[in-house]
Design a protein around this motif. Structure first.
Motif, mmCIF file in Angstrom:
data_model
loop_
_atom_site.group_PDB
_atom_site.id
_atom_site.type_symbol
_atom_site.label_atom_id
_atom_site.label_comp_id
_atom_site.label_asym_id
_atom_site.label_seq_id
_atom_site.Cartn_x
_atom_site.Cartn_y
_atom_site.Cartn_z
ATOM 1 N N LYS A 266 2.793 -34.693 -1.220
ATOM 2 C CA LYS A 266 2.931 -33.501 -0.379
ATOM 3 C C LYS A 266 4.055 -32.589 -0.866
ATOM 4 O O LYS A 266 4.051 -31.392 -0.578
ATOM 5 N N ARG A 267 5.017 -33.154 -1.587
ATOM 6 C CA ARG A 267 6.157 -32.378 -2.087
ATOM 7 C C ARG A 267 5.968 -31.948 -3.535
ATOM 8 O O ARG A 267 6.900 -31.464 -4.173
ATOM 9 N N THR A 268 4.765 -32.123 -4.076
ATOM 10 C CA THR A 268 4.501 -31.940 -5.506
ATOM 11 C C THR A 268 3.497 -30.818 -5.758
ATOM 12 O O THR A 268 2.504 -30.694 -5.037
ATOM 13 N N ASN A 269 3.756 -30.014 -6.794
ATOM 14 C CA ASN A 269 2.797 -28.973 -7.187
ATOM 15 C C ASN A 269 1.534 -29.564 -7.798
ATOM 16 O O ASN A 269 0.432 -29.085 -7.562
ATOM 17 N N ARG A 270 1.679 -30.600 -8.600
ATOM 18 C CA ARG A 270 0.519 -31.237 -9.223
ATOM 19 C C ARG A 270 0.760 -32.730 -9.385
ATOM 20 O O ARG A 270 1.845 -33.148 -9.789
ATOM 21 N N THR A 271 -0.252 -33.499 -9.049
ATOM 22 C CA THR A 271 -0.176 -34.958 -9.150
ATOM 23 C C THR A 271 -1.129 -35.435 -10.240
ATOM 24 O O THR A 271 -2.313 -35.083 -10.229
ATOM 25 N N ILE A 272 -0.608 -36.228 -11.159
ATOM 26 C CA ILE A 272 -1.408 -36.776 -12.255
ATOM 27 C C ILE A 272 -1.372 -38.303 -12.164
ATOM 28 O O ILE A 272 -0.304 -38.906 -12.226
ATOM 29 N N ALA A 273 -2.542 -38.900 -11.981
ATOM 30 C CA ALA A 273 -2.639 -40.362 -11.941
ATOM 31 C C ALA A 273 -2.644 -40.905 -13.363
ATOM 32 O O ALA A 273 -3.353 -40.386 -14.223
ATOM 33 N N VAL A 274 -1.848 -41.932 -13.605
ATOM 34 C CA VAL A 274 -1.763 -42.537 -14.945
ATOM 35 C C VAL A 274 -2.174 -44.005 -14.830
ATOM 36 O O VAL A 274 -1.631 -44.753 -14.027
ATOM 37 N N PHE A 275 -3.153 -44.410 -15.639
ATOM 38 C CA PHE A 275 -3.653 -45.786 -15.525
ATOM 39 C C PHE A 275 -4.412 -46.173 -16.780
ATOM 40 O O PHE A 275 -5.041 -45.337 -17.435
ATOM 41 N N ASP A 276 -4.371 -47.471 -17.113
ATOM 42 C CA ASP A 276 -5.136 -47.963 -18.249
ATOM 43 C C ASP A 276 -6.579 -48.221 -17.834
ATOM 44 O O ASP A 276 -6.914 -48.208 -16.648
ATOM 45 N N HIS A 277 -7.449 -48.477 -18.809
ATOM 46 C CA HIS A 277 -8.887 -48.535 -18.556
ATOM 47 C C HIS A 277 -9.308 -49.681 -17.633
ATOM 48 O O HIS A 277 -10.381 -49.625 -17.041
ATOM 49 N N THR A 278 -8.462 -50.718 -17.482
ATOM 50 C CA THR A 278 -8.846 -51.827 -16.602
ATOM 51 C C THR A 278 -8.836 -51.418 -15.130
ATOM 52 O O THR A 278 -9.417 -52.108 -14.286
ATOM 53 N N LYS A 279 -8.173 -50.315 -14.787
ATOM 54 C CA LYS A 279 -8.147 -49.838 -13.395
ATOM 55 C C LYS A 279 -9.375 -48.987 -13.064
ATOM 56 O O LYS A 279 -9.672 -48.749 -11.888
ATOM 57 N N ASN A 280 -10.080 -48.522 -14.089
ATOM 58 C CA ASN A 280 -11.232 -47.634 -13.895
ATOM 59 C C ASN A 280 -12.374 -48.373 -13.198
ATOM 60 O O ASN A 280 -12.771 -49.458 -13.596
ATOM 61 N N GLY A 281 -12.918 -47.766 -12.144
ATOM 62 C CA GLY A 281 -14.033 -48.362 -11.422
ATOM 63 C C GLY A 281 -13.630 -49.403 -10.398
ATOM 64 O O GLY A 281 -14.492 -50.007 -9.763
ATOM 65 N N ARG A 282 -12.337 -49.607 -10.213
ATOM 66 C CA ARG A 282 -11.844 -50.591 -9.244
ATOM 67 C C ARG A 282 -11.288 -49.907 -8.010
ATOM 68 O O ARG A 282 -10.722 -48.823 -8.085
ATOM 69 N N ASN A 283 -11.429 -50.545 -6.860
ATOM 70 C CA ASN A 283 -10.838 -50.060 -5.623
ATOM 71 C C ASN A 283 -9.878 -51.105 -5.089
ATOM 72 O O ASN A 283 -10.291 -52.210 -4.751
ATOM 73 N N SER A 284 -8.595 -50.765 -5.047
ATOM 74 C CA SER A 284 -7.634 -51.660 -4.415
ATOM 75 C C SER A 284 -7.651 -51.424 -2.908
ATOM 76 O O SER A 284 -8.380 -50.579 -2.397
ATOM 77 N N LEU A 285 -6.818 -52.149 -2.193
ATOM 78 C CA LEU A 285 -6.936 -52.228 -0.740
ATOM 79 C C LEU A 285 -6.652 -50.917 -0.020
ATOM 80 O O LEU A 285 -7.340 -50.560 0.938
ATOM 81 N N PHE A 286 -5.627 -50.176 -0.459
ATOM 82 C CA PHE A 286 -5.204 -48.978 0.266
ATOM 83 C C PHE A 286 -5.397 -47.724 -0.591
ATOM 84 O O PHE A 286 -4.894 -47.636 -1.704
ATOM 85 N N GLN A 287 -6.109 -46.753 -0.043
ATOM 86 C CA GLN A 287 -6.303 -45.485 -0.752
ATOM 87 C C GLN A 287 -5.008 -44.681 -0.727
ATOM 88 O O GLN A 287 -4.339 -44.583 0.307
ATOM 89 N N VAL A 288 -4.669 -44.100 -1.863
ATOM 90 C CA VAL A 288 -3.528 -43.187 -1.950
ATOM 91 C C VAL A 288 -4.002 -41.744 -1.872
ATOM 92 O O VAL A 288 -3.438 -40.934 -1.139
ATOM 93 N N ALA A 289 -5.067 -41.424 -2.618
ATOM 94 C CA ALA A 289 -5.545 -40.038 -2.648
ATOM 95 C C ALA A 289 -6.988 -39.988 -3.114
ATOM 96 O O ALA A 289 -7.363 -40.717 -4.032
ATOM 97 N N PRO A 290 -7.802 -39.120 -2.513
ATOM 98 C CA PRO A 290 -9.149 -38.913 -3.047
ATOM 99 C C PRO A 290 -9.083 -38.181 -4.371
ATOM 100 O O PRO A 290 -8.052 -37.570 -4.711
ATOM 101 N N VAL A 291 -10.155 -38.223 -5.121
ATOM 102 C CA VAL A 291 -10.201 -37.594 -6.440
ATOM 103 C C VAL A 291 -9.815 -36.120 -6.364
ATOM 104 O O VAL A 291 -9.045 -35.616 -7.195
ATOM 105 N N ALA A 292 -10.316 -35.412 -5.360
ATOM 106 C CA ALA A 292 -10.098 -33.964 -5.263
ATOM 107 C C ALA A 292 -8.640 -33.590 -5.025
ATOM 108 O O ALA A 292 -8.257 -32.433 -5.237
ATOM 109 N N ALA A 293 -7.801 -34.535 -4.592
ATOM 110 C CA ALA A 293 -6.395 -34.244 -4.330
ATOM 111 C C ALA A 293 -5.548 -34.264 -5.593
ATOM 112 O O ALA A 293 -4.383 -33.873 -5.567
ATOM 113 N N LEU A 294 -6.128 -34.702 -6.714
ATOM 114 C CA LEU A 294 -5.377 -34.823 -7.966
ATOM 115 C C LEU A 294 -5.510 -33.582 -8.826
ATOM 116 O O LEU A 294 -6.534 -32.893 -8.802
#
Length: 261
Positions: free
Chosen positions: A205-233
Motif C-alpha cells: 500500500k505504501r509502494t508505487n510498484r510491487t515486483i514479485a521475485v521467485f524461482d521456478h519451483t514457486k510457479n503454479g503453487r498456492n501457499s496458505l495465505f494470499q498476499v496479492a492477486p496477479v493484477a495488484a503487481l
C-alpha cells in the motif's frame, strides 16, 4: 529388521520438503536421493497422498497437492537451494534500481541476495522488515537502511505484526521486491505465514510498484495465505518462462514479466 518409526517419518518429511521446493518427485528420485527401496518409496508416497499433502503422478511419483500447507522451511535450509538461479534474479532486480530510489525488501532468500547486489550502491534507501537484510547492508554508510519494528519470526528473520505495520504506514517506497512461497494465475502471490502476508500487504500500500521475485519451483503453487492477486503487481522476476497460460494472464492485466537467465 523393522524400520524405526522416527526415521520413517523423518524421511517422509524430507520427501515432502523436496516436493514443496521442486514441485514434484519421481519414484526413481526418491530411491536414489533417500537411499531406500522402490517398495519403501511407494509406501512413503502413498502415506503422503493419504495425508492430502501430495498427489500421485503417472509412473509412481508425486507432485504438490496445490496448497502448500506443509512445514515452513527455515531460511538456513533454503539459502543454498537454486543459489545461482536466485543470484540471477537478484542481479536483474538490482538493475531496475536507480540512484535516489527507496526500495522495499521483504524477507526471503531471493530478497536477501537482492540486498547483497545493492550492498555497494550509493544514495539508495532500503526499507525492510528482515533483520538479516538490514545487517547485510549496514556496512555501507552511503546506503540508508530503515528497519521496521515488530515480532521476530525466527525461521526467516522477518519482523511482523502491528509494530512493523505502523512503521510502514509512515514511509513511501518507490519499488518493492517481494519474496513469496507460491505464485499462480488464480491466487497470485502467496506465502506460508499470515503475519508475513499482512506485513507485505501494508508495504504494498505504501509502494508505487510491487515486483514479485521467485524461482521456478514457486510457479503454479498456492501457499496458505494470499498476499496479492496477479493484477495488484507491477511485474515479476523469475528464472524460467512462466508458461503460456500464466504469461497470457499476466499480459492481460499489464504485469511485466522479467526472466533472468
Amino acid at each position: 529388521m523393522s524400520e524405526r518409526n522416527g526415521s520413517k517419518e523423518e524421511r517422509r518429511e524430507q520427501i515432502l520438503d523436496y516436493i514443496l521446493q521442486h514441485g514434484s518427485i519421481s519414484l526413481q528420485e526418491v530411491t536414489a536421493r533417500f537411499k531406500c527401496s522402490e517398495a519403501t518409496a511407494r509406501r512413503d508416497l502413498e502415506a503422503l497422498e493419504k495425508s492430502g499433502r501430495v498427489i500421485r503422478t503417472m509412473g509412481g511419483g508425486a507432485k504438490s497437492a496445490g496448497i502448500t500447507a506443509g512445514r515452513e522451511i527455515p531460511f538456513h535450509e533454503k539459502q543454498n537451494k537454486l543459489y545461482q538461479e536466485k543470484e540471477k534474479i537478484a542481479a536483474m532486480a538490482a538493475s531496475l534500481v536507480q540512484e535516489g530510489d527507496v526500495v522495499g525488501l521483504t524477507g526471503g532468500t531471493t530478497t536477501y541476495l537482492i540486498a547483497r547486489a545493492l550492498k555497494n550502491r550509493r544514495n539508495i534507501t532500503v526499507v525492510t522488515n528482515a533483520v538479516n537484510i538490514a545487517m547485510e547492508l549496514s556496512e555501507n554508510e552511503d546506503l540508508q537502511v530503515v528497519l521496521t519494528g515488530g515480532m521476530l519470526r525466527s525461521k526467516n528473520f522477518e519482523l511482523c505484526g502491528p509494530l512493523a505495520e505502523r512503521t510502514l504506514e509512515a514511509i513511501n517506497i518507490h519499488t518493492m521486491f517481494m519474496g513469496i512461497d507460491g505464485f499462480s494465475a488464480e491466487q497470485g502471490a502467496s506465502t506460508y505465514s499470515e503475519l508475513e502476508a499482512n506485513t507485505a500487504m501494508i508495504m504494498m500500500k505504501r509502494t508505487n510498484r510491487t515486483i514479485a521475485v521467485f524461482d521456478h519451483t514457486k510457479n503454479g503453487r498456492n501457499s496458505l495465505f494470499q498476499v496479492a492477486p496477479v493484477a495488484a503487481l507491477h511485474g515479476i522476476i523469475t528464472d524460467e518462462d512462466p508458461g503460456e497460460e500464466l504469461r497470457g494472464r499476466l499480459k492481460e492485466v499489464g504485469v511485466q514479466v522479467h526472466v533472468a537467465q
